[in-house]
Design a protein around this motif. Structure first.
Motif, PDB file in Angstrom:
ATOM      1  N   LEU A 230       0.834  -1.196   0.000  1.00 37.04           N
ATOM      2  CA  LEU A 230       0.000   0.000   0.000  1.00 37.04           C
ATOM      3  C   LEU A 230       0.874   1.252   0.000  1.00 37.04           C
ATOM      4  N   TYR A 231       1.886   1.272   0.869  1.00 38.54           N
ATOM      5  CA  TYR A 231       2.773   2.430   0.940  1.00 38.54           C
ATOM      6  C   TYR A 231       3.583   2.591  -0.341  1.00 38.54           C
ATOM      7  N   ALA A 232       3.890   1.465  -0.995  1.00 40.65           N
ATOM      8  CA  ALA A 232       4.656   1.510  -2.238  1.00 40.65           C
ATOM      9  C   ALA A 232       3.773   1.796  -3.449  1.00 40.65           C
ATOM     10  N   GLU A 233       2.474   1.959  -3.219  1.00 41.64           N
ATOM     11  CA  GLU A 233       1.488   2.236  -4.270  1.00 41.64           C
ATOM     12  C   GLU A 233       1.422   1.104  -5.287  1.00 41.64           C
ATOM     13  N   ARG A 234       1.520  -0.118  -4.783  1.00 38.41           N
ATOM     14  CA  ARG A 234       1.394  -1.314  -5.617  1.00 38.41           C
ATOM     15  C   ARG A 234       0.065  -1.975  -5.242  1.00 38.41           C
ATOM     16  N   TRP A 235      -0.971  -1.395  -5.807  1.00 32.80           N
ATOM     17  CA  TRP A 235      -2.325  -1.714  -5.361  1.00 32.80           C
ATOM     18  C   TRP A 235      -2.675  -3.177  -5.565  1.00 32.80           C
ATOM     19  N   ASP A 236      -2.310  -3.746  -6.715  1.00 33.29           N
ATOM     20  CA  ASP A 236      -2.623  -5.159  -6.962  1.00 33.29           C
ATOM     21  C   ASP A 236      -1.930  -6.061  -5.943  1.00 33.29           C
ATOM     22  N   ASP A 237      -0.685  -5.748  -5.632  1.00 39.86           N
ATOM     23  CA  ASP A 237       0.045  -6.542  -4.633  1.00 39.86           C
ATOM     24  C   ASP A 237      -0.612  -6.430  -3.265  1.00 39.86           C
ATOM     25  N   ALA A 238      -1.091  -5.237  -2.914  1.00 43.11           N
ATOM     26  CA  ALA A 238      -1.761  -5.050  -1.621  1.00 43.11           C
ATOM     27  C   ALA A 238      -3.030  -5.885  -1.556  1.00 43.11           C
ATOM     28  N   VAL A 239      -3.820  -5.858  -2.631  1.00 45.65           N
ATOM     29  CA  VAL A 239      -5.052  -6.665  -2.670  1.00 45.65           C
ATOM     30  C   VAL A 239      -4.719  -8.143  -2.578  1.00 45.65           C
ATOM     31  N   SER A 240      -3.718  -8.571  -3.334  1.00 45.08           N
ATOM     32  CA  SER A 240      -3.357  -9.992  -3.370  1.00 45.08           C
ATOM     33  C   SER A 240      -2.884 -10.490  -2.004  1.00 45.08           C
ATOM     34  N   ALA A 241      -1.997  -9.711  -1.352  1.00 41.96           N
ATOM     35  CA  ALA A 241      -1.480 -10.136  -0.046  1.00 41.96           C
ATOM     36  C   ALA A 241      -2.583 -10.175   0.993  1.00 41.96           C
ATOM     37  N   ALA A 242      -3.442  -9.151   1.006  1.00 43.67           N
ATOM     38  CA  ALA A 242      -4.547  -9.128   1.969  1.00 43.67           C
ATOM     39  C   ALA A 242      -5.502 -10.287   1.728  1.00 43.67           C
ATOM     40  N   SER A 243      -5.811 -10.549   0.476  1.00 45.95           N
ATOM     41  CA  SER A 243      -6.744 -11.641   0.159  1.00 45.95           C
ATOM     42  C   SER A 243      -6.165 -12.987   0.549  1.00 45.95           C
ATOM     43  N   GLU A 244      -4.861 -13.161   0.343  1.00 44.83           N
ATOM     44  CA  GLU A 244      -4.219 -14.420   0.736  1.00 44.83           C
ATOM     45  C   GLU A 244      -4.273 -14.594   2.252  1.00 44.83           C
ATOM     46  N   LEU A 245      -4.132 -13.500   2.977  1.00 47.68           N
ATOM     47  CA  LEU A 245      -4.251 -13.571   4.437  1.00 47.68           C
ATOM     48  C   LEU A 245      -5.667 -13.995   4.835  1.00 47.68           C
ATOM     49  N   PHE A 246      -6.674 -13.390   4.221  1.00 50.23           N
ATOM     50  CA  PHE A 246      -8.055 -13.771   4.533  1.00 50.23           C
ATOM     51  C   PHE A 246      -8.295 -15.244   4.229  1.00 50.23           C
ATOM     52  N   ASP A 247      -7.673 -15.731   3.171  1.00 45.97           N
ATOM     53  CA  ASP A 247      -7.872 -17.127   2.769  1.00 45.97           C
ATOM     54  C   ASP A 247      -7.287 -18.126   3.764  1.00 45.97           C
ATOM     55  N   LEU A 248      -6.443 -17.661   4.668  1.00 46.27           N
ATOM     56  CA  LEU A 248      -5.916 -18.552   5.706  1.00 46.27           C
ATOM     57  C   LEU A 248      -7.014 -19.009   6.654  1.00 46.27           C
TER      58      LEU A 248
END
Length: 560
Positions: A230-248
């Protein structure tokens, strides 16, 4: 259940703290690498020593000097005293040129983070040259813990300074004794941090045994990757990492609308909302949050001393918490006091009651008397030395968040509240913001509304412009994450820090008690002059010592 209470680094070599149990945090001796790497148990004690890095970034601990509570550099908190205008954040706002290249920047963590980076690099270099002769499946996990903490050090530095000097293990230990090394660009610095998180996410376990509660997990890595992206303004990466966390399917928001239920997030070590908690223990590793920001009446009752109230919530903070009028939730305004039946603190957003101590509330079985002549009477901020070490609120409020109700004596028995370095509510807000940046407004509001729904607030209607959405997001991040160290960095990355802080004044309330017992409120200025926050304050200068000792290191442009 034992908590993984982290150790203290007292040496820059790889060292083994001599401990009786996982809860011991103060090393009593140090041993050679041969001993440190003699068994998995010894290796664990060595790695445990590294977790001291998390203490260094925890505002709940560094607040003991009132010089590192991150939200103190924003519109959410007002410093009551501590050298008055000459002290820390007051000095930044009211005295010209108090942040300088040569004089340093009290917001900077450059030296502390690089000390830890050097420690981690030594350990990783020992691993690379085969010094840790233990089962690889056990070692690689401990190595991943060190890599996570090193990446987090760099993340903390990038947030403050922009591009950093990437001192890494590359054929040897690249530490600050190898002075001549240029800064990487900010993009390159984020590349490294996010790559590290990506590589170690599948190495660390989804959970540890109960005796290791608090150790870094896969969820912590994914959550921190989402924050970094998010801080690096890499929006797709932020969504992907957050979604992978939720999938745990390991974490969930704390449910319930009462203060006691919401408080579980911050008091229950096993709360399902905590992703990366930092633990403390009375008598071993303590902090002074209650001593420095708690009600002065607490100290008087316990020790007959004047302590506490060093920082207090501003009206700008308090008014963010909505109020329910009839069946409808509304934004709070002092202009509508009659509409509220002269009860401005009834029926507020449930999070308000865990965050703020206000006039007439109950605390430890007594009434908080934040009115003229009351036990917790405030004072008007003047900026004069005569008010230094006067323990009175300058905003008419006091901090409630993180305060413990346990008994302590202000000397050897202090506070042991945990610090929520990362929790699930932030992940929802990270993914919401990233979706909004991708113009996926429905998904953005789905995540934003998850946070509101869990505290009984109505869902926000979907907006389809960044500015409208940002108003909703900013308010939610204040109410949910206030005092957790995010507001300052939010303002910087949104490009709002100068307009929010420069030339502005924060406010509070002055309360008096009428003869019939009712309270009268007046909104007051809690600053005695306009604040100063020039554009260059939005980034920390590279320390002068680094520039002097490392001729390849450039200063940030705004500070040249």
């Amino acid at each position: 259940m034992k908590k993984y209470i982290i150790g203290l680094v007292a040496s820059l070599a790889v060292t083994l703290p001599s401990c009786d149990s996982i809860n011991d945090v103060n090393p009593t001796g140090y041993y050679s690498e041969d001993v440190a790497y003699a068994s998995v148990e010894n290796l664990d004690l060595t790695v445990k020593n590294f977790y001291g890095m998390l203490h260094q970034i925890a505002d709940i601990e560094t607040g003991n000097a009132l010089n590192a509570v991150t939200d103190g550099a924003t519109d959410l908190l007002k410093g009551s005293w501590f050298n008055v205008d000459g002290g820390i954040f007051n000095k930044m706002f009211f005295l010209d040129n108090q942040i300088t290249v040569t004089g340093g920047d009290f917001r900077s963590n450059w030296g502390g983070m690089y000390n830890y980076i050097r420690l981690f690099n030594q350990f990783l270099w020992d691993y690379e040259r085969g010094m840790i002769k233990l089962p690889e499946d056990q070692v690689i996990v401990r190595v991943a813990e060190a890599r996570f903490l090193r990446a987090l050090c760099y993340q903390e530095l990038i947030q403050r300074h922009g591009g950093v000097i990437l001192r890494l293990v590359d054929g040897g230990v690249d530490d600050d004794h190898k002075n001549d090394k240029a800064r990487s660009t900010e993009a390159q610095s984020w590349d490294f941090v996010i790559k590290e998180y990506t590589e170690i996410a599948n190495i660390l376990p989804k959970e540890w045994p109960s005796a290791d509660l608090g150790r870094i997990t896969k969820g912590a890595v994914l959550g921190m990757k989402a924050r970094a992206s998010l801080y690096a303004e890499r929006w797709d990466d932020a969504v992907s990492a957050a979604s992978e966390l939720f999938d745990l399917n390991k974490y969930s928001l704390q449910s319930g609308l009462t203060l006691a239920q919401y408080e579980q997030i911050f008091t229950n070590p096993e709360s399902a909302e905590l992703i990366l908690p930092v633990f403390y223990q009375v008598g071993k590793k303590q902090h002074s949050w209650n001593t420095w920001v708690g009600p002065v009446s607490d100290a008087r009752l316990a020790t007959n001393s004047e302590l506490g109230v060093g920082m207090t919530p501003t009206e700008e903070y308090v008014s963010q918490f909505d109020i329910k009028v009839g069946d409808n939730w509304e934004s709070f305004s002092w202009d509508n006091l009659g509409k509220y039946g002269n009860k401005p603190f009834d029926n507020r957003d449930p999070r308000f009651y865990y965050t703020v101590l206000y006039p007439g509330c109950t605390w430890k079985g007594r009434t908080i008397e934040l009115w003229d002549g009351g036990a917790d009477e405030g004072m008007q901020y003047t900026g004069l030395p005569v008010n230094d070490n006067v323990h009175k609120s300058t905003t008419g409020y006091m901090i409630r968040k993180f305060l413990t109700t346990k008994t302590y004596n202000y000397t050897n028995t202090l506070s042991d509240q945990l610090w929520p370095e990362l929790r699930l509510a932030e992940i929802y807000l990270i993914r919401s913001e990233a979706y909004a940046r991708l113009n996926e407004w429905g998904k953005a509001y789905n995540d934003l509304n998850e946070i509101r729904t869990r505290v009984g607030l109505p869902q926000k209607s979907i907006k389809s412009s960044w500015n409208e959405y940002l108003a909703d997001l900013a308010k939610e991040r204040i109410c949910e994450l206030g005092l957790e160290g995010h507001r300052y960095f939010d303002l910087v990355r949104w490009g709002k820090v100068v307009e929010t802080l420069n030339g502005q004044r924060v406010h509070g309330i002055h309360t008096t008690k009428n003869a019939d017992g009712t309270l009268k409120y007046e909104v007051i200025q809690a600053d005695n002059e306009d604040r100063k926050f020039p554009a260059k304050y939005a980034i920390c200068p590279i320390p002068y010592s680094e520039i002097q000792n490392n001729p390849l290191c450039d200063q940030n442009d705004l500070w040249k």
